[in-house]
Each structure stands twice: as structure tokens, then as C-alpha cells.
Design an enzyme around this catalytic site. Structure first.
Site, PDB file in Angstrom:
ATOM      1  N   ASP A   1       0.837  -1.197   0.000  1.00  0.00           N
ATOM      2  CA  ASP A   1       0.000   0.000   0.000  1.00  0.00           C
ATOM      3  C   ASP A   1       0.873   1.248   0.000  1.00  0.00           C
ATOM      4  OD1 ASP A   1      -2.377  -1.398  -0.142  1.00  0.00           O
ATOM      5  OD2 ASP A   1      -2.623  -1.527   2.026  1.00  0.00           O
TER       6      ASP A   1
ATOM      7  N   LYS B   1       0.434  -8.121  -2.332  1.00  0.00           N
ATOM      8  CA  LYS B   1      -0.854  -7.633  -2.821  1.00  0.00           C
ATOM      9  C   LYS B   1      -0.670  -6.240  -3.439  1.00  0.00           C
ATOM     10  CE  LYS B   1      -4.464  -6.352   0.023  1.00  0.00           C
ATOM     11  NZ  LYS B   1      -5.182  -5.196  -0.507  1.00  0.00           N
TER      12      LYS B   1
ATOM     13  N   ASP C   1      -5.557  -6.688  -6.104  1.00  0.00           N
ATOM     14  CA  ASP C   1      -6.746  -6.410  -5.292  1.00  0.00           C
ATOM     15  C   ASP C   1      -7.391  -5.103  -5.742  1.00  0.00           C
ATOM     16  OD1 ASP C   1      -8.628  -6.533  -3.273  1.00  0.00           O
ATOM     17  OD2 ASP C   1      -7.295  -5.661  -1.764  1.00  0.00           O
TER      18      ASP C   1
ATOM     19  N   LYS D   1     -10.727  -5.035  -6.417  1.00  0.00           N
ATOM     20  CA  LYS D   1     -12.119  -5.096  -5.936  1.00  0.00           C
ATOM     21  C   LYS D   1     -13.082  -4.551  -6.996  1.00  0.00           C
ATOM     22  CE  LYS D   1     -10.994  -4.769  -1.007  1.00  0.00           C
ATOM     23  NZ  LYS D   1      -9.589  -4.347  -0.951  1.00  0.00           N
TER      24      LYS D   1
ATOM     25  N   ASP E   1     -18.770  -3.401 -11.289  1.00  0.00           N
ATOM     26  CA  ASP E   1     -19.372  -2.667 -12.412  1.00  0.00           C
ATOM     27  C   ASP E   1     -20.393  -3.605 -13.042  1.00  0.00           C
ATOM     28  OD1 ASP E   1     -19.822  -0.886 -14.623  1.00  0.00           O
ATOM     29  OD2 ASP E   1     -17.803  -0.101 -14.356  1.00  0.00           O
ATOM     30  N   ILE E   2     -20.936  -3.248 -14.195  1.00  0.00           N
ATOM     31  CA  ILE E   2     -21.910  -4.145 -14.826  1.00  0.00           C
ATOM     32  C   ILE E   2     -21.179  -5.415 -15.290  1.00  0.00           C
ATOM     33  CG2 ILE E   2     -23.467  -2.278 -15.524  1.00  0.00           C
ATOM     34  CD1 ILE E   2     -22.354  -2.626 -18.398  1.00  0.00           C
ATOM     35  N   PRO E   3     -21.913  -6.548 -15.383  1.00  0.00           N
ATOM     36  CA  PRO E   3     -21.248  -7.828 -15.662  1.00  0.00           C
ATOM     37  C   PRO E   3     -20.305  -7.799 -16.870  1.00  0.00           C
ATOM     38  CG  PRO E   3     -23.509  -8.237 -15.042  1.00  0.00           C
ATOM     39  CD  PRO E   3     -23.352  -6.742 -15.111  1.00  0.00           C
ATOM     40  N   GLU E   4     -20.730  -7.211 -17.985  1.00  0.00           N
ATOM     41  CA  GLU E   4     -19.905  -7.245 -19.191  1.00  0.00           C
ATOM     42  C   GLU E   4     -18.579  -6.490 -18.977  1.00  0.00           C
ATOM     43  OE1 GLU E   4     -20.185  -9.014 -21.764  1.00  0.00           O
ATOM     44  OE2 GLU E   4     -18.874  -8.053 -23.245  1.00  0.00           O
ATOM     45  N   THR E   5     -18.670  -5.352 -18.306  1.00  0.00           N
ATOM     46  CA  THR E   5     -17.453  -4.540 -18.087  1.00  0.00           C
ATOM     47  C   THR E   5     -16.474  -5.286 -17.184  1.00  0.00           C
ATOM     48  OG1 THR E   5     -18.798  -2.572 -18.311  1.00  0.00           O
ATOM     49  CG2 THR E   5     -16.667  -2.275 -17.253  1.00  0.00           C
TER      50      THR E   5
ATOM     51  N   THR F   1     -13.851  -5.157   5.946  1.00  0.00           N
ATOM     52  CA  THR F   1     -13.609  -5.262   7.396  1.00  0.00           C
ATOM     53  C   THR F   1     -13.617  -3.895   8.091  1.00  0.00           C
ATOM     54  OG1 THR F   1     -11.267  -5.468   6.802  1.00  0.00           O
ATOM     55  CG2 THR F   1     -12.401  -7.468   7.472  1.00  0.00           C
TER      56      THR F   1
ATOM     57  N   ARG G   1      -4.739  -7.523  13.505  1.00  0.00           N
ATOM     58  CA  ARG G   1      -4.029  -6.620  14.401  1.00  0.00           C
ATOM     59  C   ARG G   1      -3.301  -7.420  15.475  1.00  0.00           C
ATOM     60  NH1 ARG G   1      -4.220  -3.940  10.693  1.00  0.00           N
ATOM     61  NH2 ARG G   1      -5.335  -1.986  10.352  1.00  0.00           N
TER      62      ARG G   1
ATOM     63  N   GLN H   1      -9.913   0.032  10.387  1.00  0.00           N
ATOM     64  CA  GLN H   1     -10.426  -1.340  10.467  1.00  0.00           C
ATOM     65  C   GLN H   1     -11.290  -1.494  11.720  1.00  0.00           C
ATOM     66  OE1 GLN H   1     -10.168  -3.295   8.025  1.00  0.00           O
ATOM     67  NE2 GLN H   1      -8.097  -3.511   7.232  1.00  0.00           N
TER      68      GLN H   1
ATOM     69  N   GLY I   1      -1.069  -5.539   6.731  1.00  0.00           N
ATOM     70  CA  GLY I   1      -0.454  -4.380   6.107  1.00  0.00           C
ATOM     71  C   GLY I   1       0.289  -3.515   7.097  1.00  0.00           C
ATOM     72  N   ARG I   2      -0.417  -2.538   7.668  1.00  0.00           N
ATOM     73  CA  ARG I   2       0.251  -1.557   8.525  1.00  0.00           C
ATOM     74  C   ARG I   2       1.046  -2.149   9.679  1.00  0.00           C
ATOM     75  NH1 ARG I   2      -5.062   2.116   8.399  1.00  0.00           N
ATOM     76  NH2 ARG I   2      -5.846   0.075   7.751  1.00  0.00           N
TER      77      ARG I   2
HETATM   78  O1  C5P Z   1      -3.426  -4.336   7.845  1.00  0.00           O
HETATM   79  P1  C5P Z   1      -4.020  -3.171   7.114  1.00  0.00           P
HETATM   80  O2  C5P Z   1      -5.306  -2.667   7.699  1.00  0.00           O
HETATM   81  O3  C5P Z   1      -3.028  -2.075   6.838  1.00  0.00           O
HETATM   82  O4  C5P Z   1      -4.417  -3.779   5.687  1.00  0.00           O
HETATM   83  C1  C5P Z   1      -4.971  -2.928   4.739  1.00  0.00           C
HETATM   84  C2  C5P Z   1      -5.133  -3.688   3.475  1.00  0.00           C
HETATM   85  O5  C5P Z   1      -6.180  -4.635   3.610  1.00  0.00           O
HETATM   86  C3  C5P Z   1      -5.485  -2.786   2.311  1.00  0.00           C
HETATM   87  O6  C5P Z   1      -4.671  -3.150   1.205  1.00  0.00           O
HETATM   88  C4  C5P Z   1      -6.922  -3.086   2.044  1.00  0.00           C
HETATM   89  O7  C5P Z   1      -7.263  -2.938   0.692  1.00  0.00           O
HETATM   90  C5  C5P Z   1      -7.022  -4.519   2.498  1.00  0.00           C
HETATM   91  N1  C5P Z   1      -8.367  -4.908   2.861  1.00  0.00           N
HETATM   92  C6  C5P Z   1      -8.986  -5.858   2.151  1.00  0.00           C
HETATM   93  N2  C5P Z   1     -10.286  -6.205   2.411  1.00  0.00           N
HETATM   94  C7  C5P Z   1     -10.928  -5.680   3.432  1.00  0.00           C
HETATM   95  C8  C5P Z   1     -10.294  -4.731   4.201  1.00  0.00           C
HETATM   96  C9  C5P Z   1      -8.992  -4.355   3.885  1.00  0.00           C
HETATM   97  O8  C5P Z   1      -8.365  -6.423   1.239  1.00  0.00           O
HETATM   98  N3  C5P Z   1     -12.141  -6.110   3.724  1.00  0.00           N
END
Ligand code: C5P
Length: 256
Positions: A22, A44, A73, A75, A78-82, A128, A192, A203, A223-224
């Protein structure tokens, strides 16, 4: 062979750690890849890095860490075709995992399953960072505003449509596995460490690495807690040790 490489049952503890790059600067991202390549199993690439660098960053990670998997990642929603056409493009990039929002619904998810080729596609159930109040705020009806209920409903949808697994929090993962089976992949962010808080943490549905694995997560996204640590490699190793302890706990307590 490819299936074998991605089989979660055979993973070593550190290979269950997904590290999100990130960051917006590709050189910084590559520094983390060099630092962590034998301490985590998956890198990721999320919205920030992909927006900054495009598919080129995927190639660079592959060159630096050929044994690690790559999780794109984005995520998609959008519409199915896109979405289907975007997933087809992704299948040429050489990534191992991709994400789409389950709120695509059956038609969208089935279109994704049709286009995904060998990539493992995971459905994002409920972010989350969302609490019950957040769900109510965006108009999710009262009955389903309990995150666990909505996660299960969306996970079922994802499985029926032919996706490989889902993303959910460590609080719901045991129910997902119980209902949808061990082989349906579960990736758990919102991880965490017990003794560390994150400033202005977004989070909300969080658990420790140990609890996520005991509850049945195949992979955890951390991540963090790693990125912002003074010694990121050391923290990644401690997390791998915690994962190993959790795997032993599952075996000795026959958690399935
Ligand atoms: O550990 P931390 O909170 O820093 O992780 C953040 C990462 O988790 C981000 O890359 C975020 O896109 C991802 N994430 C995820 N799905 C979630 C929540 C966070 O992939 N439901």
C-alpha cells in the site's frame, strides 16, 4: 501443477501472510518486496499502487520475487460485461489472485467465473472497515445489518457463482468454512497484533493472526502492522510463528 502450488493445505506458515504493497511509489514498493520476499507468501497490489504504476508493477514484482504469489486487489464492481472484460485482461498479467465485490450479484459473479481462467477469484463480502452502523447507513436492511449474516449470504452467492473463495473478517471465517466447506478459500484482512494499536485505524472487525488461523483463514492480509514497524521482517517472522502455533492448536483441538 498450478492447483498444487495454490493449494492452501500445503502452505508453510509464512506463505499464509499476504503483504499489501500500500504505497504509491514503485521504488518504495520494490524495497518492501526485496525486504520481505522470503518472509511473506503473497504480495498484494491494491488501488494505490496499481493506480500509480499500472500493470508494469506486476512484472517488476515477478522479477524480484518469482516464488511469491501476486494478488491484484482491485475489488472490481461494475456491470457484468465490463467486469468480465476487465478480468480477461487481468488473466494476461500473470497474477494469482483477484478480487470482485460480491455485491455484483449472481449474474456479475458468474460472468467473472467464466472469464477468470486460472486466476483464483475472491469475492469481497463485507469490508472489514464496515460495522453494523456503517451497513445501516448505506441502506442495508436491519436484518442483514449484522455483518456476519451479510457475509454468509454473500459468500454463498460467490460459491454458487463459481468463485474460488471470499474475503471476510476473522470474526466470520469459521461460520463461512462450516457452511461452505474447507476448500472454499478464505482470506482475512483486519489483522491486528495484541500489543500494538494503529493510529486512526479504519479497520473495525479485527482479530489477531492466531485467532484468524484458528478460526479457519487460509491467508491473512497484514499491512500496517508490518509496513509501519521499525523492523518489518522481524514482525513478519513473529506473525509466521503465531500462525504455526495456531495451526498446531487446530490440529490438537481438532478444529475443522
Ligand atoms: O493491515 P491493514 O489494515 O493495513 O491492511 C490494509 C489492506 O487490507 C489494504 O490493502 C486493504 O485494501 C485490504 N483490505 C482488504 N479487504 C478488506 C479490508 C482491507 O483487502 N475487507
Amino acid at each position: 501443477m498450478e492447483e498444487e502450488r495454490l493449494s492452501p493445505k500445503k502452505l508453510r506458515p509464512f506463505e499464509r501472510i499476504i503483504f499489501p504493497l500500500d504505497l504509491a511509489d514503485p521504488e518504495q514498493a520494490i524495497k518492501y518486496v526485496r525486504l520481505l520476499k522470503d518472509a511473506v507468501g503473497v504480495f498484494k497490489v491494491g488501488l494505490e499502487l496499481f493506480t500509480a504504476c499500472g500493470p508494469e508493477i506486476v512484472k517488476r514484482i515477478q522479477e524480484e520475487a518469482p516464488s511469491q504469489k501476486i494478488f491484484l486487489d482491485i475489488k472490481f464492481h461494475d456491470i457484468p460485461e465490463t467486469v468480465k472484460r476487465a478480468i480477461r485482461v487481468c488473466s494476461t498479467l500473470g497474477v494469482d489472485f483477484l478480487t470482485v465485490h460480491c455485491s455484483e450479484g449472481s449474474r456479475g459473479l458468474m460472468a467473472v467465473a467464466e472469464a477468470k481462467g486460472n486466476i483464483k477469484v475472491l469475492g469481497v463480502t463485507v469490508l472489514t472497515s464496515m460495522s453494523k452502523d456503517d451497513l445501516k447507513e448505506i441502506g442495508i436492511d436491519i436484518e442483514l445489518a449484522e455483518p456476519e449474516k451479510l457475509v454468509l449470504k454473500r459468500a454463498e452467492l460467490a460459491k454458487r457463482a463459481g468463485l474460488d473463495g471470499i474475503v471476510c473478517s476473522g470474526l466470520e471465517v469459521s461460520k463461512v468454512k462450516e457452511k461452505l466447506g474447507e476448500d472454499f478459500l478464505a482470506v482475512t484482512p483486519g489483522i491486528r497484533l495484541l500489543d500494538k494499536t494503529i493510529p486512526q485505524d479504519d479497520q473495525k472487525r479485527i482479530v489477531t493472526p492466531f485467532d484468524a488461523i484458528v478460526n479457519g483463514a487460509d491467508y491473512i492480509v497484514v499491512g500496517r502492522p508490518i509496513r509501519d514497524a521499525e523492523e518489518p521482517r522481524k514482525i513478519a517472522s513473529l506473525i509466521a510463528e503465531e500462525i504455526q502455533k495456531a495451526e498446531k492448536y487446530r490440529l490438537t483441538h481438532k478444529v475443522h
